[in-house]
Design a protein around this motif. Structure first.
Motif, PDB file in Angstrom:
ATOM      1  N   PHE A   1      11.628 -12.062  35.831  1.00 50.35           N
ATOM      2  CA  PHE A   1      13.029 -11.653  35.956  1.00 50.35           C
ATOM      3  C   PHE A   1      13.460 -10.658  34.896  1.00 50.35           C
ATOM      4  CE2 PHE A   1      12.991 -15.448  38.479  1.00 50.35           C
ATOM      5  CZ  PHE A   1      13.746 -15.076  39.562  1.00 50.35           C
TER       6      PHE A   1
ATOM      7  N   ALA B   1       6.715 -17.862  33.175  1.00 45.77           N
ATOM      8  CA  ALA B   1       6.616 -16.708  34.067  1.00 45.77           C
ATOM      9  C   ALA B   1       7.984 -16.147  34.446  1.00 45.77           C
ATOM     10  CB  ALA B   1       5.847 -17.091  35.319  1.00 45.77           C
ATOM     11  N   ASP B   2       9.036 -16.978  34.329  1.00 46.97           N
ATOM     12  CA  ASP B   2      10.376 -16.480  34.637  1.00 46.97           C
ATOM     13  C   ASP B   2      10.730 -15.269  33.791  1.00 46.97           C
ATOM     14  OD1 ASP B   2      11.158 -17.990  36.687  1.00 46.97           O
ATOM     15  OD2 ASP B   2      12.187 -19.521  35.493  1.00 46.97           O
TER      16      ASP B   2
ATOM     17  N   GLU C   1      15.575 -12.733  44.720  1.00 45.87           N
ATOM     18  CA  GLU C   1      14.576 -13.743  44.385  1.00 45.87           C
ATOM     19  C   GLU C   1      15.181 -15.088  44.030  1.00 45.87           C
ATOM     20  OE1 GLU C   1      11.117 -13.335  44.110  1.00 45.87           O
ATOM     21  OE2 GLU C   1      11.250 -11.331  44.952  1.00 45.87           O
ATOM     22  N   GLY C   2      16.376 -15.082  43.478  1.00 45.80           N
ATOM     23  CA  GLY C   2      16.902 -16.305  42.917  1.00 45.80           C
ATOM     24  C   GLY C   2      17.884 -17.047  43.796  1.00 45.80           C
TER      25      GLY C   2
ATOM     26  N   ARG D   1      14.321 -25.765  36.290  1.00 44.08           N
ATOM     27  CA  ARG D   1      14.168 -24.337  36.569  1.00 44.08           C
ATOM     28  C   ARG D   1      15.450 -23.797  37.185  1.00 44.08           C
ATOM     29  NH1 ARG D   1       9.234 -22.875  35.690  1.00 44.08           N
ATOM     30  NH2 ARG D   1       7.621 -24.442  35.632  1.00 44.08           N
ATOM     31  N   PRO D   2      15.973 -22.749  36.615  1.00 45.69           N
ATOM     32  CA  PRO D   2      17.269 -22.259  37.058  1.00 45.69           C
ATOM     33  C   PRO D   2      17.257 -21.652  38.458  1.00 45.69           C
ATOM     34  CG  PRO D   2      16.326 -20.798  35.424  1.00 45.69           C
ATOM     35  CD  PRO D   2      15.451 -21.983  35.480  1.00 45.69           C
ATOM     36  N   PHE D   3      16.172 -21.028  38.846  1.00 46.21           N
ATOM     37  CA  PHE D   3      16.168 -20.378  40.143  1.00 46.21           C
ATOM     38  C   PHE D   3      15.187 -21.095  41.054  1.00 46.21           C
ATOM     39  CE2 PHE D   3      16.584 -17.194  36.811  1.00 46.21           C
ATOM     40  CZ  PHE D   3      17.882 -16.809  37.043  1.00 46.21           C
TER      41      PHE D   3
ATOM     42  N   GLU E   1      16.154 -15.096  50.440  1.00 45.47           N
ATOM     43  CA  GLU E   1      14.784 -15.071  50.965  1.00 45.47           C
ATOM     44  C   GLU E   1      14.309 -13.688  51.334  1.00 45.47           C
ATOM     45  OE1 GLU E   1      12.317 -17.816  52.234  1.00 45.47           O
ATOM     46  OE2 GLU E   1      13.159 -18.304  50.298  1.00 45.47           O
TER      47      GLU E   1
ATOM     48  N   SER F   1      12.425  -9.949  49.562  1.00 46.25           N
ATOM     49  CA  SER F   1      11.576  -9.579  48.430  1.00 46.25           C
ATOM     50  C   SER F   1      12.349  -8.788  47.380  1.00 46.25           C
ATOM     51  CB  SER F   1      10.404  -8.743  48.931  1.00 46.25           C
ATOM     52  OG  SER F   1       9.803  -8.091  47.847  1.00 46.25           O
TER      53      SER F   1
ATOM     54  N   PHE G   1      14.231 -22.160  45.405  1.00 44.27           N
ATOM     55  CA  PHE G   1      14.581 -22.077  46.820  1.00 44.27           C
ATOM     56  C   PHE G   1      14.729 -23.465  47.410  1.00 44.27           C
ATOM     57  CE2 PHE G   1      14.554 -17.905  46.613  1.00 44.27           C
ATOM     58  CZ  PHE G   1      13.381 -17.195  46.780  1.00 44.27           C
TER      59      PHE G   1
ATOM     60  N   MET H   1       8.265 -17.647  38.262  1.00 40.90           N
ATOM     61  CA  MET H   1       7.899 -19.034  38.531  1.00 40.90           C
ATOM     62  C   MET H   1       8.707 -19.589  39.676  1.00 40.90           C
ATOM     63  SD  MET H   1       5.868 -21.032  37.254  1.00 40.90           S
ATOM     64  CE  MET H   1       5.452 -22.499  38.101  1.00 40.90           C
ATOM     65  N   SER H   2      10.004 -19.387  39.530  1.00 39.44           N
ATOM     66  CA  SER H   2      10.965 -20.015  40.435  1.00 39.44           C
ATOM     67  C   SER H   2      10.606 -19.811  41.900  1.00 39.44           C
ATOM     68  CB  SER H   2      12.314 -19.396  40.191  1.00 39.44           C
ATOM     69  OG  SER H   2      12.154 -18.003  40.273  1.00 39.44           O
ATOM     70  N   VAL H   3      10.205 -18.600  42.220  1.00 43.96           N
ATOM     71  CA  VAL H   3       9.949 -18.294  43.611  1.00 43.96           C
ATOM     72  C   VAL H   3       8.810 -19.147  44.137  1.00 43.96           C
ATOM     73  CG1 VAL H   3       9.685 -16.380  45.160  1.00 43.96           C
ATOM     74  CG2 VAL H   3      10.336 -15.970  42.811  1.00 43.96           C
ATOM     75  N   LEU H   4       7.915 -19.467  43.227  1.00 47.88           N
ATOM     76  CA  LEU H   4       6.691 -20.095  43.663  1.00 47.88           C
ATOM     77  C   LEU H   4       6.738 -21.604  43.538  1.00 47.88           C
ATOM     78  CD1 LEU H   4       4.710 -17.581  41.556  1.00 47.88           C
ATOM     79  CD2 LEU H   4       4.991 -17.463  43.999  1.00 47.88           C
TER      80      LEU H   4
ATOM     81  N   PHE I   1      17.463  -7.742  41.934  1.00 41.46           N
ATOM     82  CA  PHE I   1      16.292  -8.597  41.869  1.00 41.46           C
ATOM     83  C   PHE I   1      16.685 -10.066  41.911  1.00 41.46           C
ATOM     84  CE2 PHE I   1      12.509 -10.483  39.988  1.00 41.46           C
ATOM     85  CZ  PHE I   1      11.519  -9.776  40.630  1.00 41.46           C
ATOM     86  N   LEU I   2      17.732 -10.410  41.142  1.00 37.92           N
ATOM     87  CA  LEU I   2      18.161 -11.815  41.088  1.00 37.92           C
ATOM     88  C   LEU I   2      18.679 -12.279  42.438  1.00 37.92           C
ATOM     89  CD1 LEU I   2      19.934 -12.024  37.629  1.00 37.92           C
ATOM     90  CD2 LEU I   2      17.846 -13.173  38.333  1.00 37.92           C
TER      91      LEU I   2
END
Lengths: 206, 453
Positions: A92, A87-88, B79-80, B11-13, B84, B86, B15, B1-4, B75-76
């Protein structure tokens, strides 16, 4: 392209992209981006009965079906990579492009005129419909938990009426109506996504 | 994915902030998420516009690259990182801010719009085909039963119901008269309800949800993820096919594409104004010109487009256009015109060049007449103009009037040039005051040809 989430698929993403874009060019050339209802005289008219994106969806299903029948080739491994796509990549790489483009091409003057209506429809309106859809799908699908049902509700609240907005403009309907619909779809992408992330986190939390 | 997802070194990104299910905290977090995004987007927009204006104004490649870098980094960053906020809202507001700028820099923004249109095309194409692939794999793996198809149908109907209810609740705000235009009623409500199409963003969120559920790997997750993509794709399909193709008939049935009486009056009025201007132009400037005195102004007026029945009748009554006997017949009875067109060669009978016979045939049909018994000049009565697709007509009017104005101005400019040249020659050579006979003939032929072209 991907982040190597699935080690078994070797990541031949290009094959599908090439075939897809080739088909995309053909479909785009033949039917354009909007629906033209008219008399069917030749192949091109058959194509123009449905919007371009629908042909892509049908093409995807057909490609996947062929893939079930013929395996062990480059196309097969490429399709498997896309089926298991991380999904990344979507989040992104593709999502920012879609959002930026639709925001960039909008008419800013009328958007400002209707800010209140747009935010009402995209804020409380989206919250309301997300809850409604969540409850509806929880009641009908037994395997859904409440969280997953609301996940479906939130992602289903993002509207995308590009084809309709173009049509409204062509037919000369009140310009404010077209802009309200366009502006709503732009902002409710954001609000639906906020809900999506909230519910998604609640799901991923063990 | 990362956000969730929960933190995972692969996973690179991700929280570091823990997410909590306390309602107050969720609300605070959502508020921060929703307000911070626009703020970030607008501040990036300010910087980018400043750079576009002062550093890379002339270089379209650099401009495109700058917007790409800005959109993605926006965006990065949202999100990344630990910010925190949107990313979606940040990118949307960044785009809106830039569109404000682009509205004033039309020429510069052209290459940007072309590039982003192409990028959007590719992204759309990939997302729709991948969704199709996943749907087919879900269907062939037997995860989708008859009940799921029924659910899809019911969901499609339910989406309209819930959208209608939401619009009904919000209607006091939505219909409020802010700015310009007339009040909205039930017809607009119907269009608004019916325009809830689903598309790319929903589909990509469904794909993300599917990947998320698959990686969680609990009981039924695989099936639920498949069902989410299946139902989202199904809704996208149904809404694009049904709503997309039924919108046109709906608008026509509601009469939203037709002029109100005020708009119609306004349109006829402006068409009359254009006619008056053109008449002044032709009568005062062109007809009095020495080179054009015996030009075929009948033909000139045949070329000038007609937009309203008032215009049409004014042309005929004032003798600017003489209808031939067959034309009159066609104007009275469209059926007779069709019959004659089938049997005869219409070129022989119209008193205008073949190139515009079709156009005049169209005018006769468009500004429809009633029989002689009901009076009127030439035995017809004026009827109200019928505008079916008003935007098209307006646009045609605008373009053709501008085009015509330009052509006439062009001819006039050339004439002026000739006058100046002649008077110049007069000044130079006092003995030869009048231009030669040959000059006059040459000039006339040239301008008559120019007008006829």
């Amino acid at each position: 392209m991907g982040h190597g989430d699935n080690e078994d698929s070797s990541g031949h993403y290009e094959a599908v992209v090439v075939v897809t874009l080739a088909f995309g060019v053909v479909a785009q050339t033949i039917c354009g981006k909007s629906v033209k209802v008219g008399v069917v005289k030749n192949v091109a008219d058959v194509f123009s009965l449905l919007p371009y994106t629908i042909w892509l969806l049908i093409f995807g299903v057909a490609l996947g079906t062929l893939n079930e029948a013929y395996q062990n080739n480059l196309m097969h491994s490429s399709i498997e990579s896309w089926n298991n796509i991380n999904a990344d990549v979507l989040l992104f790489v593709l999502l920012p492009v879609l959002l930026f483009e639709s925001a960039f091409t909008v008419d800013p003057h009328i958007i400002r005129h209707e800010a209140l209506q747009i935010f009402c429809l995209a804020g409380p309106g989206v919250l309301f419909s997300a809850f409604g859809i969540g409850i509806f799908s929880k009641l009908l699908i037994p395997t859904f938990s409440w969280k997953i049902a609301f996940l479906l509700g939130s992602l289903m609240s993002a509207t995308d009426p590009v084809a309709v907005v173009a049509l409204l403009k062509d037919m000369g309907v009140d310009k404010r109506l077209g802009t309200l619909i366009e502006g709503e779809s732009l902002v409710n992408d954001g609000s639906a996504y906020v809900m999506f992330v909230i519910v998604g986190r609640a799901i991923m939390r063990k | 994915m990362s956000v969730l997802s929960i933190c995972n070194s692969r996973r690179p990104f991700c929280f570091s902030v823990d997410f909590c299910c306390d309602a107050g905290q969720i609300f605070a977090w959502a508020a921060r998420f929703a307000i911070g995004g626009p703020l970030l987007g607008i501040s990036v927009g300010v910087i980018v516009v400043w750079m576009l204006d002062y550093f890379v104004k002339e270089d379209s490649e650099a401009q495109i690259t700058l917007t790409v870098v800005a959109a993605f980094s926006c965006f990065l960053a949202a999100e990344g990182t630990d910010m925190e906020v949107s990313g979606v809202l940040a990118v949307v507001f960044f785009g809106l801010y830039l569109s404000e700028w682009a509205a004033y820099e039309e020429k510069i923004a052209f290459s940007l719009k072309t590039f982003w249109g192409e990028a959007d095309f590719i992204a759309d194409t990939i997302i729709f085909v991948v969704a199709g692939l996943i749907v087919s794999s879900v269907i062939w793996n037997g995860d989708i039963g008859g009940w799921d198809w029924a659910f899809l149908g019911m969901l499609y109907i339910f989406l309209h119901v819930i959208r209608f209810v939401a619009i009904l609740i919000l209607w006091p705000v939505l219909k409020s008269k802010r700015g310009y235009g007339k009040r909205w009623g039930k017809r607009e409500m119907a269009v608004l309800t019916f325009s809830g199409l689903r598309g790319t963003v929903g589909l990509s969120l469904a794909l993300i949800a599917q990947d998320m559920l698959r990686s969680r790997g609990q009981e039924d997750d695989e099936k639920n993820g498949g069902l989410i993509v299946f139902s989202m794709s199904g809704i996208v399909f149904l809404s694009l096919v049904l709503n997309g193709s039924l919108m046109n008939p709906l608008i026509q049935a509601l009469g939203l594409d037709r002029e109100s009486r005020a708009e119609e009056a306004l349109f006829i009025h402006s068409a009359t104004r254009v006619e008056a201007l053109l008449q002044n132009y032709v009568d005062d400037l062109l007809k009095t010109d020495v080179f054009l005195e015996d030009a075929a102004f009948q033909s000139v007026w045949r070329y000038v487009p007609v937009f309203s029945s008032a215009q049409y009748w004014h042309r005929i009554e004032s003798g600017k256009v003489h209808l031939g006997p067959f034309e009159i017949q066609d104007a009275v009875s469209p059926a007779a015109a069709r019959r004659r067109q089938r049997t005869n060669n219409p070129e022989q009978e119209y008193c205008c060049p073949p190139a515009i016979q079709g156009t005049w045939n169209y005018y006769h049909r468009q500004f429809r007449q009633t029989p002689k018994s009901e009076g009127g000049a030439l035995g017809f009565r004026r009827t109200q103009i019928v505008i079916t697709s008003k935007n098209e007509t307006h646009r045609t009017l605008e373009y053709q009037a501008i085009d015509l104005q330009r052509q006439l101005a062009n001819v006039h400019e050339q004439l002026q040039g000739y006058h100046t040249k002649i008077s110049h020659e007069e000044n130079e050579d006092h003995e030869d005051i009048n231009p030669s006979e040959e000059d006059l003939i040459q000039g006339r032929t040239r301008y008559i040809a120019a007008i006829r072209a």
